[in-house]
Enzyme design. Structure first.
Site, PDB file in Angstrom:
ATOM      1  N   LYS A   1      -5.401  10.884   0.941  1.00  0.00           N
ATOM      2  CA  LYS A   1      -5.574   9.512   1.440  1.00  0.00           C
ATOM      3  C   LYS A   1      -6.829   8.966   0.757  1.00  0.00           C
ATOM      4  CE  LYS A   1      -6.943   7.309   5.739  1.00  0.00           C
ATOM      5  NZ  LYS A   1      -7.391   7.629   7.102  1.00  0.00           N
TER       6      LYS A   1
ATOM      7  N   SER B   1     -13.502   1.736  10.102  1.00  0.00           N
ATOM      8  CA  SER B   1     -12.740   1.820   8.856  1.00  0.00           C
ATOM      9  C   SER B   1     -13.393   1.023   7.731  1.00  0.00           C
ATOM     10  CB  SER B   1     -11.325   1.289   9.093  1.00  0.00           C
ATOM     11  OG  SER B   1     -10.618   1.269   7.873  1.00  0.00           O
ATOM     12  N   ALA B   2     -13.329   1.594   6.535  1.00  0.00           N
ATOM     13  CA  ALA B   2     -13.798   0.883   5.330  1.00  0.00           C
ATOM     14  C   ALA B   2     -12.965  -0.377   5.077  1.00  0.00           C
ATOM     15  CB  ALA B   2     -13.727   1.816   4.119  1.00  0.00           C
ATOM     16  N   ASP B   3     -11.788  -0.486   5.725  1.00  0.00           N
ATOM     17  CA  ASP B   3     -10.955  -1.690   5.546  1.00  0.00           C
ATOM     18  C   ASP B   3     -11.732  -2.956   5.912  1.00  0.00           C
ATOM     19  OD1 ASP B   3      -8.930   0.116   4.976  1.00  0.00           O
ATOM     20  OD2 ASP B   3      -7.741  -0.333   6.778  1.00  0.00           O
TER      21      ASP B   3
ATOM     22  N   LYS C   1      -3.496  -1.607  15.887  1.00  0.00           N
ATOM     23  CA  LYS C   1      -3.037  -0.808  17.030  1.00  0.00           C
ATOM     24  C   LYS C   1      -4.174  -0.596  18.000  1.00  0.00           C
ATOM     25  CE  LYS C   1       0.405   2.065  14.769  1.00  0.00           C
ATOM     26  NZ  LYS C   1       0.242   2.025  13.325  1.00  0.00           N
TER      27      LYS C   1
ATOM     28  N   GLU D   1       0.824  -1.218   0.000  1.00  0.00           N
ATOM     29  CA  GLU D   1       0.000   0.000   0.000  1.00  0.00           C
ATOM     30  C   GLU D   1       0.860   1.272   0.000  1.00  0.00           C
ATOM     31  OE1 GLU D   1      -1.654   1.798   3.523  1.00  0.00           O
ATOM     32  OE2 GLU D   1      -1.413  -0.065   4.628  1.00  0.00           O
TER      33      GLU D   1
ATOM     34  N   ASP E   1     -17.302   5.619  13.823  1.00  0.00           N
ATOM     35  CA  ASP E   1     -16.072   5.580  13.031  1.00  0.00           C
ATOM     36  C   ASP E   1     -15.560   4.148  12.920  1.00  0.00           C
ATOM     37  OD1 ASP E   1     -13.730   5.989  11.716  1.00  0.00           O
ATOM     38  OD2 ASP E   1     -12.969   7.552  13.058  1.00  0.00           O
TER      39      ASP E   1
END
Ligand code: PSU
Ligand code: MN
Length: 302
Positions: free
Chosen positions: A87, A141-143, A160, A25, A139
């Protein structure tokens, strides 16, 4: 062939010849580490992939083109521009492509572009997940959604504890994403080898990882697989030191009203500053460790 995609000649030849290829990435380059360490690391990660028998394909958006495989000068450009490069998550690709803009790809968009190019394995540092306080901020993440819908294996060092690791695992379970521990039953927490949470399965060889991924593909699953590879013991950080830095960074983010796509880059850079560069050394070593495992697994998959 996707009209917006450029596959570098080296990556194209490797894919055509059935050679192992590992995607990398670019948000980690532009937003995850300071210049010039980010560029040195990106090039060292590519070299490590090669030394372990695979071809690296660093992914980014340059001038509106989706790129699989970058030149050293393109990596230098993204590293030097740093946070000046957008980003790019899933929702950003249409605008960046239509406008001919640049973008640093997150885990989400790296998986998307890797899949468009026919690359099945991707190595990185850490993934995004469910943020602490997500029950009010929403919130997430789209991950996590990308892991649920795109058939790429992501090799990382866990997540993390800027995130809520328990909720992140719950989300992945709901979405049917297998979470594998490499040589461990416990989810690693990026800078440290342990988190207190269990992974779904422990695997001890690249061959077994390849066999699981092959079974997932041949059963027609839509989504991917998350491999969590603990940081080597000698580079792991002291838990109390890293926890204190993360708590401080989270407190500052709340005080300053940081939100949305800025949250993760803000927390990552504050943690590096607060640990006086120690966390950066650990970060580099864990990415190299993941590159080695991903390259060996890509070779086992061929
Ligand atoms: N976590 C890390 N290092 C990183 C990132 C996350 O430990 O570099 C980056 C990755 O590119 C990841 C993205 O896909 O941040 C997640 O951002 P967000 O939380 O805004 O979805
Ligand atoms: Mn977010």
């Amino acid at each position: 062939m996707n009209a917006y995609l450029d596959i570098s000649p080296e990556v194209r030849e490797a894919l055509a010849a059935g050679k192992p290829v590992v995607a990398l990435e670019s948000t980690i380059i532009s937003h995850g580490m300071p210049y010039p360490k980010n560029v040195e690391t990106a090039l060292l990660v590519e070299q490590t992939i090669r030394e372990n028998g695979a071809v690296p394909a660093t992914i980014a958006i340059i001038g509106g083109r989706l790129k699989a495989g970058l030149s050293a000068s393109e990596i230098e450009y993204l590293g030097k521009a740093g946070r000046g490069v957008a980003k790019a998550s899933r929702r950003d690709l249409p605008a960046l492509v239509a406008r001919g803009a640049d973008g640093a790809t997150t885990v989400t968009t790296t998986m998307m572009i890797a899949h468009m190019a026919g690359i099945r394995i991707f190595a990185t540092g850490g993934i995004g997940g469910v943020h602490r306080g997500a029950e009010t901020s929403m919130d997430i993440s789209a991950d996590l959604e990308e892991l649920a819908q795109t058939p790429v294996m992501v090799v990382c060092a866990g997540a993390k504890s800027i995130l809520d690791l328990g909720l992140t695992l719950e989300y992945l379970e709901t979405k049917g994403v297998p979470v594998i521990g490499y040589g461990t039953e416990e989810l690693p927490a990026f800078y440290t080898r342990k988190s207190g949470f269990s992974v779904d399965y422990r695997v001890d060889s690249p061959e077994e990882l390849a066999a699981m991924f092959k079974a997932q593909r041949e059963m027609g699953y839509r989504g991917g697989m998350l491999v969590t590879n603990p940081i080597p013991e000698e580079y792991a950080m002291d838990k109390a030191v890293i926890d204190a830095a993360i708590e401080q960074a989270l407190k500052e983010a709340t005080e300053q009203g940081v939100h949305g796509k800025e949250t993760t880059p803000f927390l990552l850079s504050r943690v590096v500053e607060l640990t006086g560069g120690d966390s950066l050394k650990s970060n580099i070593q864990l990415v190299l460790n993941n590159a080695r495992l991903a390259a060996k697994t890509a070779a086992a998959l061929q």
